[in-house]
Design an enzyme around this catalytic site. Sequence first.
Site, PDB file in Angstrom:
ATOM      1  N   LYS A  85      17.546 -19.099  -3.857  1.00 42.28           N
ATOM      2  CA  LYS A  85      18.338 -19.741  -4.914  1.00 42.28           C
ATOM      3  C   LYS A  85      17.746 -21.105  -5.230  1.00 42.28           C
ATOM      4  CE  LYS A  85      20.201 -17.425  -6.164  1.00 42.28           C
ATOM      5  NZ  LYS A  85      20.580 -16.059  -6.330  1.00 42.28           N
ATOM      6  N   HIS A  90       7.265 -19.703  16.848  1.00 39.05           N
ATOM      7  CA  HIS A  90       6.057 -18.863  16.816  1.00 39.05           C
ATOM      8  C   HIS A  90       5.108 -19.301  15.699  1.00 39.05           C
ATOM      9  CE1 HIS A  90       7.692 -16.347  19.927  1.00 39.05           C
ATOM     10  NE2 HIS A  90       8.833 -16.292  19.262  1.00 39.05           N
ATOM     11  N   GLU A 102      14.101 -20.858  -6.865  1.00 38.21           N
ATOM     12  CA  GLU A 102      13.966 -20.275  -8.213  1.00 38.21           C
ATOM     13  C   GLU A 102      14.459 -21.215  -9.297  1.00 38.21           C
ATOM     14  OE1 GLU A 102      16.028 -16.569  -9.229  1.00 38.21           O
ATOM     15  OE2 GLU A 102      17.594 -17.022  -7.797  1.00 38.21           O
ATOM     16  N   CYS A 126      12.288  -8.538 -22.426  1.00 40.25           N
ATOM     17  CA  CYS A 126      12.414  -8.533 -23.883  1.00 40.25           C
ATOM     18  C   CYS A 126      13.842  -8.227 -24.320  1.00 40.25           C
ATOM     19  CB  CYS A 126      11.503  -7.472 -24.476  1.00 40.25           C
ATOM     20  SG  CYS A 126       9.825  -7.581 -23.910  1.00 40.25           S
ATOM     21  N   LYS A 180      15.792 -12.304 -16.290  1.00 39.90           N
ATOM     22  CA  LYS A 180      17.036 -11.820 -15.704  1.00 39.90           C
ATOM     23  C   LYS A 180      16.894 -10.374 -15.261  1.00 39.90           C
ATOM     24  CE  LYS A 180      21.371 -11.922 -14.499  1.00 39.90           C
ATOM     25  NZ  LYS A 180      21.631 -12.555 -13.196  1.00 39.90           N
ATOM     26  N   ASN A 207      10.760  -2.868 -26.256  1.00 45.69           N
ATOM     27  CA  ASN A 207      10.957  -3.359 -24.894  1.00 45.69           C
ATOM     28  C   ASN A 207      10.446  -2.266 -23.962  1.00 45.69           C
ATOM     29  OD1 ASN A 207      11.829  -4.566 -22.586  1.00 45.69           O
ATOM     30  ND2 ASN A 207      14.012  -4.345 -22.991  1.00 45.69           N
ATOM     31  N   GLY A 208       9.584  -2.611 -23.002  1.00 48.27           N
ATOM     32  CA  GLY A 208       9.050  -1.595 -22.086  1.00 48.27           C
ATOM     33  C   GLY A 208       7.534  -1.620 -22.111  1.00 48.27           C
ATOM     34  N   ARG A 245      17.762 -13.202 -20.823  1.00 47.78           N
ATOM     35  CA  ARG A 245      16.893 -12.182 -20.241  1.00 47.78           C
ATOM     36  C   ARG A 245      15.495 -12.727 -19.931  1.00 47.78           C
ATOM     37  NH1 ARG A 245      18.980  -7.041 -21.709  1.00 47.78           N
ATOM     38  NH2 ARG A 245      16.956  -6.084 -21.894  1.00 47.78           N
ATOM     39  N   GLU A 299      18.646 -16.068   1.177  1.00 52.50           N
ATOM     40  CA  GLU A 299      19.285 -16.189  -0.127  1.00 52.50           C
ATOM     41  C   GLU A 299      19.383 -17.662  -0.551  1.00 52.50           C
ATOM     42  OE1 GLU A 299      19.735 -14.309  -2.459  1.00 52.50           O
ATOM     43  OE2 GLU A 299      21.270 -15.215  -3.734  1.00 52.50           O
ATOM     44  N   TRP A 337       8.787 -10.951 -23.541  1.00 56.40           N
ATOM     45  CA  TRP A 337       8.314 -11.449 -22.235  1.00 56.40           C
ATOM     46  C   TRP A 337       7.004 -10.722 -21.997  1.00 56.40           C
ATOM     47  CZ3 TRP A 337       7.890  -9.648 -16.985  1.00 56.40           C
ATOM     48  CH2 TRP A 337       7.840 -10.677 -16.041  1.00 56.40           C
TER      49      TRP A 337
HETATM   50  O1  M6R Z   1      19.241  -6.732 -11.527  1.00 59.02           O
HETATM   51  P1  M6R Z   1      18.812  -6.646 -10.089  1.00 59.02           P
HETATM   52  O2  M6R Z   1      19.933  -6.979  -9.129  1.00 59.02           O
HETATM   53  O3  M6R Z   1      18.147  -5.358  -9.734  1.00 59.02           O
HETATM   54  O4  M6R Z   1      17.731  -7.799  -9.931  1.00 59.02           O
HETATM   55  C1  M6R Z   1      17.032  -7.962  -8.731  1.00 59.02           C
HETATM   56  C2  M6R Z   1      16.305  -9.300  -8.692  1.00 59.02           C
HETATM   57  O5  M6R Z   1      15.409  -9.400  -9.763  1.00 59.02           O
HETATM   58  C3  M6R Z   1      17.287 -10.487  -8.747  1.00 59.02           C
HETATM   59  O6  M6R Z   1      18.222 -10.446  -7.709  1.00 59.02           O
HETATM   60  C4  M6R Z   1      16.529 -11.822  -8.682  1.00 59.02           C
HETATM   61  O7  M6R Z   1      15.949 -11.994  -7.416  1.00 59.02           O
HETATM   62  C5  M6R Z   1      17.456 -12.982  -9.025  1.00 59.02           C
HETATM   63  N1  M6R Z   1      16.834 -13.856  -9.977  1.00 59.02           N
HETATM   64  C6  M6R Z   1      17.839 -13.827  -7.862  1.00 59.02           C
HETATM   65  O8  M6R Z   1      18.703 -14.856  -8.233  1.00 59.02           O
END
Ligand code: M6R
Length: 608
Positions: free
Chosen positions: A485, A504, A488, A2, A603, A101-102, A27, A481, A75
């Site tokens: 990437k 395996h 997502e 949010c 985010k 927010n929360g 966000r 990673e 959100w």
């Molecule tokens: O703000 P943070 O680094 O704690 O966030 C952690 C994950 O939510 C963040 O790295 C997420 O996996 C990204 N979308 C990856 O690109």
Amino acid sequence: MCGIVGYIGYEQAAPLLLKGLEKLEYRGYDSAGIAVYDGSGLEIYKSKGRLKILSDMIEGGAKVKGTVGIGHTRWATHGEPSDINSHPQVSDSGRFAVVHNGIIENYMSLKEYLINHGVEFVSETDTEVIAQLFEYYYDGDMLDTMLKVLAKVEGSYAIGVISQEHPDELLAVRKDSPLIVGIGEGENFIASDIPAILSHTRDIYRLEDNEIVALKADSITVYNMEKEVVSKTPFHVDWDVSSAEKGGYEHFMFKEIMEQPEAIRKTISPRLKNGKIVLDDVSLSKEDLEKISKIVVLACGSAYHVGMNAKYILEKIARIPVEVDLASEFRYRDPIIDESVLVLVISQSGETADTLAALREAKRLGARVISIVNVVGSSIANDSDDVLYTWAGPEIAVATTKAYSTQLAVVYLLALYLGEKRNTITTEQLERYVKGLENLPNQIQEILEHQETIQYLASQYFNSRDIFFIGRNLDYSMSLEGSLKLKEISYIHSEAYAAGELKHGTISLIEDGTLVVSLATQDMLFDKMMSNVKEVKARGAVVLGLTTEKHKEIEKTADHVFYIPSTEDILLPSLAVVPLQLFAYYVASMKGCDIDKPRNLAKSVTVE
Ligand code: M6R
């Protein structure tokens, strides 16, 4: 997650709130709304979906008149995304409007109590409880009412409230959820993050937990829970508006990929002095260093992948055993932690709820906590014993790139710092690593200049159904990673495997034409990797090899190759990640995906 914006001043609030909310779109959200006092009552407009729907509904804000208001991007947590569940939530009588927010953890019992006292609820949200409590406890004074409401609610919150009873006042409070106050002249602001108000002011107060701020057009007063006035020191934001915007690129993600050389330079150069690592931000004494029995890394998502790299790097350089935990799992496995454990928390936002909760648990068990964080003054930074900030600047794209790279750079600094202090590396080794570190920004720049090669490769495979990533050791962390990437932002199914693990089970998934991105940057493991590459080739895979310039023999086995410059083995992840980011970016772009705001993702994940 949010986003909140609030305004009180002399300008029309609605267009300003919409613009502020636009800056918080990064966000992640599923609905949006605003409340504005129009001279006689509160005007509320809300809509499920993109901000544009709300904006069209109110003609870009022109339809709503009034100079005090609050806005929100939601959100969903409690109750599905819908117009009715969007914020602002309003009390029974319509006199109080609340953005939040929360999560209010005890909202069910509060709701039941209020219903038994005749209050009618319209939404499924926990937030509506706050609005109804305002109505219920209102005693003519907004601050007193706020204190009574806060005495009842449990959970995490950043809250903004306006009331038609006090149209010259906007009240806000935070606990475990970020909120800033923008200081203007004849106008003042609240927001979840700086970009929302940066075009209006650069002078900011960061609210701490349990601080309430009362804004009027010409005054800002911060109170604690005892109703005492708290004196705050403002800080001046010196990055420019354009650095929080796309700066000419089509997507924030691409801009942020391109910013990596500079971000790494900014992160490492203040900490490298005459070939030595200087971490003024770490206050570990000689005794503290000696008593470290192990390091436990806590993080989520990409930050967790940095943690996996950190295991290899810290163990190799500082010779300290390292465990890496997903923050969301850590609390529930009865971890063995005491004062001899150094916990390393990694988070871009500094607000990730799982990571924050794991940090607090580790502290409760006696560990000392160092965090690597990008957002100054964030909750994780505040709760840590020491903070090593990454100086990546604001990262807007949901898919992290420059934050990842600067986190990794800080891991190198920390490993070398510990290695030097604990005499686990020689002066000569230190010199070599420092030189390598200093050279990383130029080498990354070199890779970025070959972006068309990656773009071409993406054009060949953007229609793939599945893409695999394999590697060993540090290349395994990088595979994770690269795969994250890609999936997502492009929504292509992807798996990352430790190359030796394929046989395996996973190898059964390889079919004719399946793309396998094979990372083989580590000299020591190159031959072993080639055996694994041959295994997948024999099952019909198409192989995209990623290695250093010195391993040209990969061309005999792989169908395509992307070379990265050579450097010390432990530094190679910093280079290898760049083509992986570009590959994901171009694939997603060719598929026409919403790159900066991928579906279902946020985010900053501030709920557990
Ligand atoms: O703000 P943070 O680094 O704690 O966030 C952690 C994950 O939510 C963040 O790295 C997420 O996996 C990204 N979308 C990856 O690109």
